[in-house]
Design an enzyme around this catalytic site. Structure first.
Site, PDB file in Angstrom:
ATOM      1  N   GLU A 160      25.148 -43.139   4.546  1.00  0.00           N
ATOM      2  CA  GLU A 160      25.722 -44.316   5.221  1.00  0.00           C
ATOM      3  C   GLU A 160      26.897 -43.982   6.150  1.00  0.00           C
ATOM      4  O   GLU A 160      27.952 -44.605   6.083  1.00  0.00           O
ATOM      5  CB  GLU A 160      26.148 -45.358   4.180  1.00  0.00           C
ATOM      6  CG  GLU A 160      24.987 -45.813   3.308  1.00  0.00           C
ATOM      7  CD  GLU A 160      25.389 -46.782   2.202  1.00  0.00           C
ATOM      8  OE1 GLU A 160      26.552 -47.201   2.144  1.00  0.00           O
ATOM      9  OE2 GLU A 160      24.520 -47.123   1.383  1.00  0.00           O
ATOM     10  N   ASN A 203      20.801 -40.249   4.463  1.00  0.00           N
ATOM     11  CA  ASN A 203      20.305 -41.503   3.875  1.00  0.00           C
ATOM     12  C   ASN A 203      21.113 -42.680   4.408  1.00  0.00           C
ATOM     13  O   ASN A 203      22.352 -42.608   4.505  1.00  0.00           O
ATOM     14  CB  ASN A 203      20.494 -41.397   2.347  1.00  0.00           C
ATOM     15  CG  ASN A 203      19.801 -42.496   1.568  1.00  0.00           C
ATOM     16  OD1 ASN A 203      18.612 -42.745   1.760  1.00  0.00           O
ATOM     17  ND2 ASN A 203      20.531 -43.151   0.673  1.00  0.00           N
ATOM     18  N   HIS A 239      16.474 -51.896   1.500  1.00  0.00           N
ATOM     19  CA  HIS A 239      16.867 -53.068   0.701  1.00  0.00           C
ATOM     20  C   HIS A 239      16.510 -54.311   1.522  1.00  0.00           C
ATOM     21  O   HIS A 239      17.153 -54.587   2.537  1.00  0.00           O
ATOM     22  CB  HIS A 239      18.375 -53.059   0.431  1.00  0.00           C
ATOM     23  CG  HIS A 239      18.814 -51.918  -0.426  1.00  0.00           C
ATOM     24  ND1 HIS A 239      18.462 -51.818  -1.755  1.00  0.00           N
ATOM     25  CD2 HIS A 239      19.576 -50.831  -0.150  1.00  0.00           C
ATOM     26  CE1 HIS A 239      18.999 -50.720  -2.265  1.00  0.00           C
ATOM     27  NE2 HIS A 239      19.673 -50.092  -1.315  1.00  0.00           N
ATOM     28  N   GLU A 268      15.543 -46.362  -1.709  1.00  0.00           N
ATOM     29  CA  GLU A 268      16.216 -47.358  -2.560  1.00  0.00           C
ATOM     30  C   GLU A 268      15.502 -48.709  -2.460  1.00  0.00           C
ATOM     31  O   GLU A 268      16.132 -49.766  -2.410  1.00  0.00           O
ATOM     32  CB  GLU A 268      17.692 -47.513  -2.143  1.00  0.00           C
ATOM     33  CG  GLU A 268      18.459 -46.214  -2.170  1.00  0.00           C
ATOM     34  CD  GLU A 268      19.939 -46.375  -1.827  1.00  0.00           C
ATOM     35  OE1 GLU A 268      20.459 -47.502  -1.836  1.00  0.00           O
ATOM     36  OE2 GLU A 268      20.572 -45.340  -1.529  1.00  0.00           O
ATOM     37  N   ASP A 270      13.991 -52.170  -2.654  1.00  0.00           N
ATOM     38  CA  ASP A 270      13.902 -53.406  -3.428  1.00  0.00           C
ATOM     39  C   ASP A 270      13.713 -54.547  -2.436  1.00  0.00           C
ATOM     40  O   ASP A 270      14.164 -54.479  -1.295  1.00  0.00           O
ATOM     41  CB  ASP A 270      15.078 -53.642  -4.387  1.00  0.00           C
ATOM     42  CG  ASP A 270      16.455 -53.494  -3.773  1.00  0.00           C
ATOM     43  OD1 ASP A 270      16.584 -53.552  -2.528  1.00  0.00           O
ATOM     44  OD2 ASP A 270      17.422 -53.336  -4.545  1.00  0.00           O
TER      45      ASP A 270
HETATM   46  O1  9MR Z   1      23.064 -49.808  -7.406  1.00  0.00           O
HETATM   47  C1  9MR Z   1      24.389 -49.343  -7.239  1.00  0.00           C
HETATM   48  C2  9MR Z   1      25.352 -50.264  -7.970  1.00  0.00           C
HETATM   49  O2  9MR Z   1      25.159 -50.160  -9.377  1.00  0.00           O
HETATM   50  C3  9MR Z   1      26.785 -49.909  -7.617  1.00  0.00           C
HETATM   51  O3  9MR Z   1      27.657 -50.885  -8.174  1.00  0.00           O
HETATM   52  C4  9MR Z   1      26.941 -49.863  -6.120  1.00  0.00           C
HETATM   53  C5  9MR Z   1      28.352 -49.489  -5.749  1.00  0.00           C
HETATM   54  O4  9MR Z   1      28.498 -49.171  -4.418  1.00  0.00           O
HETATM   55  O5  9MR Z   1      26.037 -48.918  -5.580  1.00  0.00           O
HETATM   56  C6  9MR Z   1      24.717 -49.293  -5.771  1.00  0.00           C
HETATM   57  O6  9MR Z   1      23.848 -48.399  -5.128  1.00  0.00           O
HETATM   58  C7  9MR Z   1      23.989 -48.303  -3.716  1.00  0.00           C
HETATM   59  C8  9MR Z   1      23.595 -46.894  -3.322  1.00  0.00           C
HETATM   60  O7  9MR Z   1      24.377 -45.973  -4.038  1.00  0.00           O
HETATM   61  C9  9MR Z   1      23.757 -46.685  -1.837  1.00  0.00           C
HETATM   62  N1  9MR Z   1      23.027 -47.664  -1.077  1.00  0.00           N
HETATM   63  C10 9MR Z   1      23.251 -49.050  -1.462  1.00  0.00           C
HETATM   64  C11 9MR Z   1      23.030 -49.229  -2.962  1.00  0.00           C
HETATM   65  C12 9MR Z   1      23.148 -50.687  -3.341  1.00  0.00           C
HETATM   66  O8  9MR Z   1      24.454 -51.143  -3.147  1.00  0.00           O
END
Ligand code: 9MR
Length: 450
Positions: A160, A203, A239, A268, A270
């Site tokens: 990101e 990513n 997402h 990722e 969903d």
């Molecule tokens: O799913 C993850 C969640 O449990 C955490 O609280 C969050 C914190 O930033 O991160 C989520 O995963 C993220 C991933 O690491 C990077 N891309 C976005 C995902 C969803 O927020």
């Protein structure tokens, strides 16, 4: 557990590989039937993975679903910088080890997520000057990749790094602000040396279709390939929801990256929603990946709706009771697999369904009462669940005629005595909320029935 870096070699690697080989044989046997996501994907030469949280592995249904269906695991939070190097030079791997050991002992591959990211970054990183930050970034990459050397099929080296919106600019972060654009290249070069066998990925999200952000990533990857900067793949988080739907040019976008000479992975996935609409969107994503030779695998961002970061949007393939959703059947079918028509949640089962309707039944200055009415669809049901997302800073002080389970501010309510409903019949549960200054309405999520 906290350990100094020098003690961290994982000496059990040989044993893990032996167990993994046995478990992989199990996956091969399943491949003939192709009645799981992993085996069906294997039939297409792809992996099918899930984000995994160490703290749920002790839940029997969670582990059983993971082990049965998936051939790759991504630690959801356990490898992030705040989890693995909370203070400088002191690495903590216990939670990530739990995920990696679970996955590898069952023959799954592991995706590493993530080495350099602006978020979930301990505060000490932001205090460093440029030279020190460069040293710390490289030490973090070496520490993490060294610990898992040979055990990770792909690493999200940088996550990101580009801004949302139309500019295609880099996102502000300690790395970008102090080291400039070159930090990404440096991270990839360090990563290649740390574990030459791992695929190195960039990513990001909102890069799934052709747009200014994906164009900027595309330009970077093209530049890296032309200059020999080591990059092997690009991860598309994917997402999706109604505000951010599956783009019409998803396949075309994956293909243009693949044409640069990198693998592409859906990392990722969903998709918020339910029923046939959600299923149709999942089909689009799987079809797009299968249409691109270099799309090597798909990871969904969690095993079950109830633990999703967007649990209120029920975005995954298994519901909160680990039942297969229509989206599951759609993915399995798109992957060329075939379900067991006698199994729970498979096509051919009578369609059990319910709806959840919310009303505020009382309101006073410091609180209110809410009521959710659950109504069975055209078939009798023996159980149901519904989610209530309670806006911050409100809190629920009591609940009746239901059994709550909490994930953050999302309350999943299941029956206490009132699970069985005739076709079209209703029951309700109620709850009292302390407003704590906010009178906002809660969001009541989809009803699932069995
Ligand atoms: O799913 C993850 C969640 O449990 C955490 O609280 C969050 C914190 O930033 O991160 C989520 O995963 C993220 C991933 O690491 C990077 N891309 C976005 C995902 C969803 O927020």
């Amino acid at each position: 557990m906290t350990m100094p870096l020098r003690c961290l070699a994982r000496t059990a690697a040989a044993g893990l590989v032996a167990v993994a080989a046995l478990a992989t044989a199990g996956h091969t046997a399943e491949a003939e039937a192709a009645d799981t996501l992993g085996s069906a994907a294997a039939g297409q030469g792809r992996y099918f993975g899930a984000a995994v949280a160490a703290n749920h592995l002790g839940e029997a249904d969670y582990a059983a679903t993971l082990d049965r269906e998936f051939t790759s695991a991504t630690p959801e939070n356990e490898m992030k910088w705040d989890a693995t190097e909370p203070s400088r030079g002191t690495f903590t791997f216990a939670a990530a080890d739990r995920v990696v050991d679970h996955a590898r002992s069952r023959g799954m591959d592991v995706r590493g997520h993530t080495l350099v990211w602006h978020s979930q970054l301990p505060s000490w990183v932001g205090t460093l000057g440029a030279a020190d930050l460069r040293t710390a970034m490289n030490a973090h990459i070496n520490g993490l990749m060294g610990h898992y050397k040979g055990e990770i099929h792909s690493w999200d080296v940088v996550n990101e790094a580009f801004q949302d919106g139309g500019s295609g600019a880099r996102r502000s972060s300690p790395f970008q602000d102090r080291l400039g654009d070159g930090f990404i290249e440096e991270a990839f070069r360090t990563a290649r040396a740390a574990d030459p066998a791992a695929k190195l990925c960039y990513n990001d999200y909102n890069t799934d279709g052709v747009n200014a952000k994906s164009n900027a990533v595309y330009a970077m990857v093209k530049d890296f390939k032309s200059r020999g900067v080591p990059i092997d793949c690009v991860g598309f988080q994917s997402h999706f929801n109604s505000a951010s739907p599956v783009p019409a040019d998803y396949r075309q976008n994956l293909q243009r990256f693949a044409d640069l000479g990198v693998d592409v992975q859906i990392t990722e996935l969903d998709i918020e929603g339910s029923g046939s609409a959600q299923a149709a969107n999942y089909t689009k994503v799987v079809d797009a990946c299968l249409a691109v030779d270099r799309c090597t695998g798909i990871t969904v961002w969690g095993v079950t709706d109830k633990y999703s970061w967007r649990s209120g949007g029920t975005p995954l393939l298994f519901d909160g009771d680990y039942r297969k959703k229509p989206a599951y059947d759609a993915v399995l079918t798109a992957l060329g697999g075939s379900g067991d028509p006698g199994g729970p949640g498979d096509p051919g089962d009578p369609t059990v369904s319910c709806t959840a309707a919310y009303t505020r039944t009382a309101d006073w200055s410091s609180g209110y009462n809410g009521q959710v009415t659950i109504t069975a669809g055209d078939t009798p049901i023996s159980s149901w669940s519904a989610t209530v997302t309670v806006p911050s800073p409100q809190s629920v002080s009591s609940l009746w005629n239901g059994t709550p389970a909490w994930t953050g501010n999302v309350m999943t309510v299941r029956p206490s005595w009132n699970g069985t409903l005739a076709a079209g019949a209703s029951t309700s549960f109620g709850f009292t909320v302390a407003k704590n200054g906010s009178g906002a309405a809660p969001t009541v999520g989809g009803c699932t029935a069995s």
